[in-house]
Design a protein around this motif. Structure first.
Motif, PDB file in Angstrom:
ATOM      1  N   UNK A   1       0.843  -1.209   0.000  1.00 22.05           N
ATOM      2  CA  UNK A   1       0.000   0.000   0.000  1.00 22.05           C
ATOM      3  C   UNK A   1       0.876   1.258   0.000  1.00 22.05           C
ATOM      4  N   UNK A   2       1.918   1.252   0.843  1.00 27.49           N
ATOM      5  CA  UNK A   2       2.824   2.410   0.895  1.00 27.49           C
ATOM      6  C   UNK A   2       3.541   2.575  -0.447  1.00 27.49           C
ATOM      7  N   UNK A   3       4.014   1.454  -1.011  1.00 27.08           N
ATOM      8  CA  UNK A   3       4.701   1.514  -2.302  1.00 27.08           C
ATOM      9  C   UNK A   3       3.780   2.018  -3.404  1.00 27.08           C
ATOM     10  N   UNK A   4       2.535   1.560  -3.398  1.00 30.62           N
ATOM     11  CA  UNK A   4       1.576   2.002  -4.406  1.00 30.62           C
ATOM     12  C   UNK A   4       1.295   3.497  -4.287  1.00 30.62           C
ATOM     13  N   UNK A   5       1.146   3.978  -3.064  1.00 29.33           N
ATOM     14  CA  UNK A   5       0.908   5.410  -2.857  1.00 29.33           C
ATOM     15  C   UNK A   5       2.093   6.238  -3.344  1.00 29.33           C
ATOM     16  N   UNK A   6       3.298   5.728  -3.116  1.00 30.28           N
ATOM     17  CA  UNK A   6       4.500   6.435  -3.599  1.00 30.28           C
ATOM     18  C   UNK A   6       4.504   6.497  -5.120  1.00 30.28           C
ATOM     19  N   UNK A   7       4.189   5.384  -5.766  1.00 28.18           N
ATOM     20  CA  UNK A   7       4.162   5.356  -7.228  1.00 28.18           C
ATOM     21  C   UNK A   7       3.066   6.260  -7.784  1.00 28.18           C
ATOM     22  N   UNK A   8       1.882   6.198  -7.176  1.00 30.54           N
ATOM     23  CA  UNK A   8       0.787   7.062  -7.642  1.00 30.54           C
ATOM     24  C   UNK A   8       1.161   8.536  -7.522  1.00 30.54           C
ATOM     25  N   UNK A   9       1.817   8.875  -6.411  1.00 31.76           N
ATOM     26  CA  UNK A   9       2.258  10.258  -6.229  1.00 31.76           C
ATOM     27  C   UNK A   9       3.326  10.637  -7.249  1.00 31.76           C
ATOM     28  N   UNK A  10       4.236   9.692  -7.520  1.00 30.14           N
ATOM     29  CA  UNK A  10       5.300   9.948  -8.495  1.00 30.14           C
ATOM     30  C   UNK A  10       4.739  10.242  -9.878  1.00 30.14           C
TER      31      UNK A  10
END
Length: 333
Positions: free
Chosen positions: A154-163
């Motif tokens: 979930x944290x990794x996905x949020x980072x990618x979405x933000x990127x």
């Protein structure tokens, strides 16, 4: 079985996210993943055997994946070698590099080495077995690994979405769709492409490190066919969810990875009924990709949705006609 499917799906989902960046966002055919995935496992094994902390070892594995992606980028941009051949060259060289990393050993077992997953497994096993509640004691000890992977993804996905909502992420998407637009804006496409390739292989190496911890060993050959399974997971997710929103695109990547692992698990568990062996899994993966490509190229999914819509409209129309006729008959009476 369900916990194993979720864990493997989320672990390999990190690799599929990297494949999504190169194949879909950058439109770059990168085969380096077959070498960077086991590289992460080999780096983790070397770090743990030398007494480094687990999270430090994971960070070093991620950096090693970044370096592997950088090598592919330099071969592609500086030597002007095609993208597919650049990845194959790096993948081939990484086999020898991985052997060197593990001191010329083909595999290293984590049986006597504490890893993050072994600690979580032991902690939850001791907690559940010591509990007086029958429900808690019946829970799977792998629930700790499941919870950790869900939070981590979930944290990794949020980072990618933000990127992908930043200028850098939008430039990556534009580079894959229209490279001339990026050049006309005065942006160096080689730098943007290199960042994407490095980050993709960093995720693949991180996934390899997690896979090694879950399997209990690191092997130089554990990356064979990983990119093919990543493409199969990617296409399965695209077949299920159709959207241009980046949040849904990264979500369908993870869903496709879990579904693919579930299919492979079912094939291993019940394939013997149709005389299928584990040696046939690569064949099944190839056939699965071909089927997804046929469905995509022939727009069978859109045709099926249109057929369902037409049937629904006909059903609504027939219902309205029947209600009108019933009303008219009542008025005549």
């Amino acid at each position: 079985m369900i916990s194993s499917i979720i864990i493997e799906g989320l672990i390999y989902g990190m690799m599929v996210l990297g494949t999504f960046i190169t194949f879909r966002v950058l439109n770059f055919c990168d085969m380096t993943v077959d070498g960077s995935f086991p590289m992460g496992a080999c780096v983790l094994a070397a770090c743990l055997t030398h007494g480094l902390p687990v999270f430090t070892a994971l960070l070093i594995a991620f950096i090693a994946g970044l370096v592997a992606g950088l090598v592919t980028t330099l071969i592609y941009t500086k030597l002007k070698i095609p993208d597919l051949l650049s990845g194959i060259l790096t993948m081939t060289m990484l086999y020898s590099v991985n052997l060197r990393i593990m001191s010329n050993k083909a595999n290293i077992s984590f049986l006597k080495i504490d890893t993050l997953f072994s600690r979580l497994d032991n902690f939850f096993y001791d907690t559940f077995s010591a509990s007086s509640s029958a429900f808690i004691s019946s829970l799977d000890s792998q629930i700790g690994i499941v919870l950790f992977m869900i939070v981590f993804i979930i944290i990794l996905k949020l980072i990618l979405d933000t990127l992908f909502h930043t200028d850098l992420g939008l430039t990556m998407g534009a580079l894959g769709s229209n490279p001339q637009l990026i050049v006309s804006q005065g942006v160096n496409p080689d730098i943007i492409r290199g960042i994407g390739i490095c980050f993709s292989n960093g995720l693949a190496a991180l996934a390899g490190a997690f896979a090694a911890m879950y399997n209990g060993f690191a092997d130089v050959g554990m990356g064979t066919g990983v990119v093919v399974s990543g493409l199969a997971s990617l296409m399965l997710g695209e077949f299920i969810i159709h959207s241009n929103k980046i949040g849904l695109q990264t979500l369908r990547v993870l869903i496709g990875s879990i579904i693919y692992r579930a299919l492979m698990m079912l094939a291993r568990s019940y394939g013997y009924k149709i005389h299928m062996t584990p040696n046939d899994l690569k064949l099944i993966t190839g056939i699965l990709i071909i089927i997804c490509l046929i469905i995509t190229r022939t727009n069978l999914g859109e045709r099926f949705q249109e057929w369902k819509k037409q049937r629904r409209n006909k059903a609504v129309g027939s219902t309205e006609t029947a209600s009108v006729s019933n009303t008219a008959s009542k008025e005549n009476k």
